[in-house]
Enzyme design. Structure first.
Site, PDB file in Angstrom:
ATOM      1  N   ASN A 166       0.714  -1.359   0.000  1.00 34.78           N
ATOM      2  CA  ASN A 166       0.064  -0.049   0.020  1.00 34.78           C
ATOM      3  C   ASN A 166       0.836   1.174   0.009  1.00 34.78           C
ATOM      4  O   ASN A 166       0.374   2.377   0.039  1.00 34.78           O
ATOM      5  CB  ASN A 166      -1.005  -0.113   1.087  1.00 34.78           C
ATOM      6  CG  ASN A 166      -1.712  -1.407   1.230  1.00 34.78           C
ATOM      7  OD1 ASN A 166      -2.400  -1.689   0.247  1.00 34.78           O
ATOM      8  ND2 ASN A 166      -1.785  -1.894   2.265  1.00 34.78           N
ATOM      9  N   THR A 167       2.146   1.174  -0.013  1.00 33.93           N
ATOM     10  CA  THR A 167       3.067   2.310  -0.102  1.00 33.93           C
ATOM     11  C   THR A 167       3.610   2.186  -1.441  1.00 33.93           C
ATOM     12  O   THR A 167       4.387   1.092  -1.678  1.00 33.93           O
ATOM     13  CB  THR A 167       4.231   2.418   0.948  1.00 33.93           C
ATOM     14  OG1 THR A 167       3.380   2.413   2.102  1.00 33.93           O
ATOM     15  CG2 THR A 167       5.024   3.453   0.822  1.00 33.93           C
TER      16      THR A 167
END
Length: 457
Positions: A276-277
């Site tokens: 998610n980054t």
């Protein structure tokens, strides 16, 4: 004895401020949900008040049994009572439910495990003694708000974080999605963090409290006590560090995390596997990983340490890796003498039965039961590649003692869970430990360590 324990605990509960700041909930003299309450209360707050009132009511009602049961039985009753409360969390939005759960643990509104763990579950890793190998994975207590309460549930260890250098909100909401029938969750939180300064203050306060308690109980027992437990409580505490989303220098972010937080950690984790980054998983490449680990190890080792030395350094990897990726990571881990690997983080894939679910198209990492087989296969492969020389932590889809046992037989010295705990609540922890002990005894193992990697030999 049980009566004294109850009176003491009950007095402590009454003495607390009944406030759940993280969920925006405050209990007043009025009955939650009654006409006396303030008008136009949002539905989520009404449900939160109902949930909180139910939890406290169960704690008070439990006092009726104290005079007739011993301490161990009473402890079991409290854990079993949480089965009645846990389904109420499903009435709340996933993120609101999570905030209430963390707040409840931080304020002591959760049972505390007073029964000793079965001796067969005890083990030593990195020179640290674990009363059992079952731990709470990073992501549940991101900001170190409830370390004491969560360790008190009976986990052998827990991991806070991921913590980023600067505070950041993470990705837009909604970002957590339940798939209860599949025993799974999809999340795309994106390292929402209050930042290392806030977390360091919390951990520093907990560390100081732990030292004072040990010193006051016995001036000569402090070293033994810390050796049996950790820096923050009866279990071992891991600190998981990440990078800020907008940072252009990932290595600098991890080094800053080490410099600020490692003094409070029983072990450190470099998280390079969250999906998610943006760009984070590229750090799992051989060259990038080698450069990162070298610099983080140097940052840790340049600090001054007591006789116990610096905390072990682990790397958390993804399950979505090719054979070549795994070989590269194993080579780096062996060459740089990495202290351990956590296998694994969430997956970006959607294995059956999730693939047909209406929420399957939501972006983010999938955790829970559907991840179990994939993560366990990666665990076994990494145990073989590292020839059992690097301690491994098995994470992904564990929801029973049998699952934990399979992770251990596949090469894990320690096992973490998260999604199953979110669904099953505190009552799941003693159940998993009891089942794991039965599995070990059934197959003739005298300890957890004897069973590590049994399926890879």
């Amino acid at each position: 004895m049980a009566a004294r324990v109850w009176r003491s605990s009950f007095k402590e509960i009454l003495g607390r401020r009944l406030k759940f700041s993280a969920a925006g909930i405050r209990l007043s003299s009025s009955i939650p949900g009654s006409d006396v309450a303030a008008p136009k209360i949002p539905p989520s707050l009404k449900k939160g008040r109902l949930l909180t009132g139910t939890m406290i009511g169960l704690a008070i009602a439990g006092g009726a049994y104290v005079s007739t049961v011993d301490e161990a039985t009473f402890c079991g009753l409290l854990f079993n009572a949480t089965r009645a409360v846990n389904p109420l969390f499903a009435l709340l939005d996933p993120e609101a439910a999570h905030r209430v759960a963390v707040s409840a643990a931080s304020h002591g509104f959760v049972p505390r495990e007073k029964r000793p763990d079965p001796a067969i579950l005890g083990l030593e890793v990195w020179g640290r003694k674990f009363s059992n190998p079952i731990g709470l994975a990073a992501g549940f207590d991101k900001h170190a708000e409830a370390v004491e309460g969560l360790l008190g549930l009976g986990f052998g260890f827990m991991e806070i974080g991921s913590v980023t250098p600067m505070p950041q909100e993470g990705n837009p909401k909604p970002r957590i999605f339940r798939l209860p029938k599949e025993g799974a969750i999809i999340n795309r939180c994106g390292f929402n963090s209050e930042g290392i300064v806030v977390v360091a203050k919390r951990l520093g306060a907990q560390h100081g409290k732990r030292k004072m308690e040990n010193t006051s109980s016995s001036p000569h027992s402090m070293n033994d006590e810390v050796k049996q437990g950790g820096k923050a409580g009866p279990g071992i505490l891991g600190v998981n560090i990440g990078k800020n989303k907008t940072s252009e220098d990932a290595v600098a972010d991890y080094v800053q995390g080490v410099h600020t937080l490692s003094q409070y950690a029983d072990y450190l984790v470099i998280n390079i596997s969250s999906p998610n980054t943006p760009g984070l998983r590229k750090l799992q490449g051989r060259k990038q990983l080698k450069d990162l680990v070298k610099k983080v190890q140097a940052a840790r080792d340049e600090m001054q340490w007591a006789e116990d030395g610096p905390p072990p350094l682990l790397v958390k990897i993804a399950p979505d890796l090719s054979k070549q990726d795994l070989e590269d990571i194993a080579a780096v881990a062996l060459a740089l003498r990495l202290d351990g690997l956590i296998i694994s983080n969430t997956t970006i894939s959607r294995p059956d039965p999730v693939s047909q679910h209406p929420l399957a198209g939501e972006a983010g990492g999938l955790s829970g039961k559907p991840l179990f087989e994939m993560s366990t296969n990666v665990l076994k492969e990494m145990y073989i590649l590292t020839r059992g020389k690097v301690p491994l932590v098995g994470c992904g889809g564990v929801s029973s003692g049998e699952d934990a046992y399979k992770k251990i037989r596949s090469g894990a010295s320690l096992v973490q869970l998260y999604t199953a705990f979110a669904y099953g609540g505190p009552a799941l922890i003693p159940l998993i430990k009891a089942e794991l002990a039965e599995c070990l005894e059934r197959d003739g193992f005298k300890s957890v360590q004897e069973a590590v990697g049994a399926d890879c030999r």
